[in-house]
Design an enzyme around this catalytic site. Structure first.
Site, PDB file in Angstrom:
ATOM      1  N   HIS A 298      20.505  14.929   9.038  1.00 41.61           N
ATOM      2  CA  HIS A 298      19.662  14.735  10.251  1.00 41.61           C
ATOM      3  C   HIS A 298      18.365  14.678  11.082  1.00 41.61           C
ATOM      4  O   HIS A 298      17.590  14.468  11.937  1.00 41.61           O
ATOM      5  CB  HIS A 298      20.327  16.932  10.976  1.00 41.61           C
ATOM      6  CG  HIS A 298      19.312  17.887  10.568  1.00 41.61           C
ATOM      7  ND1 HIS A 298      19.487  18.015   8.920  1.00 41.61           N
ATOM      8  CD2 HIS A 298      17.435  17.525  10.493  1.00 41.61           C
ATOM      9  CE1 HIS A 298      19.094  19.064   8.335  1.00 41.61           C
ATOM     10  NE2 HIS A 298      17.024  19.090   9.405  1.00 41.61           N
TER      11      HIS A 298
ATOM     12  N   ASP B  90      26.123  16.029   6.594  1.00 37.29           N
ATOM     13  CA  ASP B  90      24.398  15.983   7.116  1.00 37.29           C
ATOM     14  C   ASP B  90      23.878  15.369   5.673  1.00 37.29           C
ATOM     15  O   ASP B  90      22.677  16.154   5.056  1.00 37.29           O
ATOM     16  CB  ASP B  90      23.797  17.760   7.274  1.00 37.29           C
ATOM     17  CG  ASP B  90      22.791  17.394   7.963  1.00 37.29           C
ATOM     18  OD1 ASP B  90      22.218  16.541   8.173  1.00 37.29           O
ATOM     19  OD2 ASP B  90      21.902  18.878   8.112  1.00 37.29           O
TER      20      ASP B  90
ATOM     21  N   SER C 252      14.206  20.529   5.320  1.00 33.75           N
ATOM     22  CA  SER C 252      15.151  19.838   5.468  1.00 33.75           C
ATOM     23  C   SER C 252      15.191  18.678   4.352  1.00 33.75           C
ATOM     24  O   SER C 252      14.627  17.815   4.374  1.00 33.75           O
ATOM     25  CB  SER C 252      15.574  19.314   6.581  1.00 33.75           C
ATOM     26  OG  SER C 252      15.956  20.012   7.780  1.00 33.75           O
TER      27      SER C 252
END
Length: 287
Positions: free
Chosen positions: A130, A162, A237
């Site tokens: 992402h 992801d 992330s």
């Protein structure tokens, strides 16, 4: 490339409770005939305010500024946890293998930042898909712990899980992080989240494994995740969640948030067995 380090606009994926009724509605949405209506309304508002958001920091036309600047409260700190001495050693081993991932110049005019880590001696780096998606498919740059920057090749992407794999030149000299054995993670064991929250590279936060096999929507699918109370925020992330031995137990991917106010001590990581399987597949196809 200018990178905004504010929290940005909270985005999905949304939290999926395992406690669903047969009609797909959350059980807390199903009225209890004996319950006070005012209590039911309060409970409904609480749960609809809790969402899981992807952790990359986004800048551009669609991004917000600091939460405090939007009239909301700033990020709330996760619960403080005692830090065992071995975690200090684990942090020293882990930080040199964690990088910042910068994506920008894409068609949507946005840029995004996140984290990643070396998974082998061939300079392959695991991160979240992402981050690349929010950067609009723009050029990818990897910043080393010592500040050096390299243009990164996108070896492959797997939006369904992801995850994505990047590769930097051998001159980067990144040391791969050791991976925990599959299914060896235990609830209650201490862990560290390492990455670049809000653009602050080399940040380390401590907590424990709060739960295993927590069902959340990661990527385009509902998957099992490792839940942790280590404080993680946008920018984390793709960074590693490591145990006290410095072994990666998961990839930090999402957090639960109330009204977009930042970390509340409920974060989610993709389990390392899923990460290794996906990364091996991507590397095998892309070289």
């Amino acid at each position: 490339m200018a990178v905004q380090t504010g929290l940005g606009e909270p985005r999905g994926p949304w939290f999926l409770s395992p406690d669903l009724g047969p009609d797909g509605r959350h059980r807390w949405d199903v009225p209890d005939p004996g319950e006070d209506p005012s209590r039911r309304r309060w409970r409904g508002r609480l749960w609809t305010a809790v969402a899981v958001v992807a952790l990359s920091t986004v800048s551009g036309a669609a991004a917000g500024g600091w939460v405090a600047g939007q009239g909301g409260a700033g990020p709330t700190a996760a619960s403080a946890a005692p830090v065992p001495a071995e975690l200090v050693t684990a942090a020293q081993k882990t930080v040199p293998g964690v990088v910042s991932v910068l994506v920008g110049g894409g068609a949507n005019g946005q840029s995004a930042t996140g984290s990643g880590f070396a998974i082998d001696n061939e300079q392959h780096i695991v991160t979240n898909d992402h981050i690349l998606a929010k950067g609009g498919g723009g050029a990818v740059t990897v910043e080393m712990p010592d500040g050096r920057r390299y243009a990164a090749e996108v070896v492959g992407r797997e939006p369904g899980s992801d995850l994505a794999v990047l590769k930097v030149p051998s001159a980067a000299g990144l040391a791969p992080l050791p991976l925990a054995k599959p299914r060896s993670t235990r609830v209650g064991e201490p862990v560290l989240a390492v990455g670049s929250p809000l653009g602050l590279a080399g940040t380390v936060t401590a907590g424990i494994v709060s739960a295993l096999n927590r069902q959340v929507r990661l990527g385009t699918n509902r998957r099992s995740a490792v839940q942790t109370d280590a404080s993680i925020n946008p920018g984390n992330s793709g960074g590693p969640l490591v145990n006290a031995r410095g072994e990666v137990v998961g990839v930090n991917t999402a957090i639960a948030t109330i009204d977009g106010s930042g970390s509340i001590g409920i974060g989610f990581a993709i389990p390392i067995d899923q990460v290794q399987q996906t990364a091996d597949t991507i590397i095998g196809k892309g070289g």
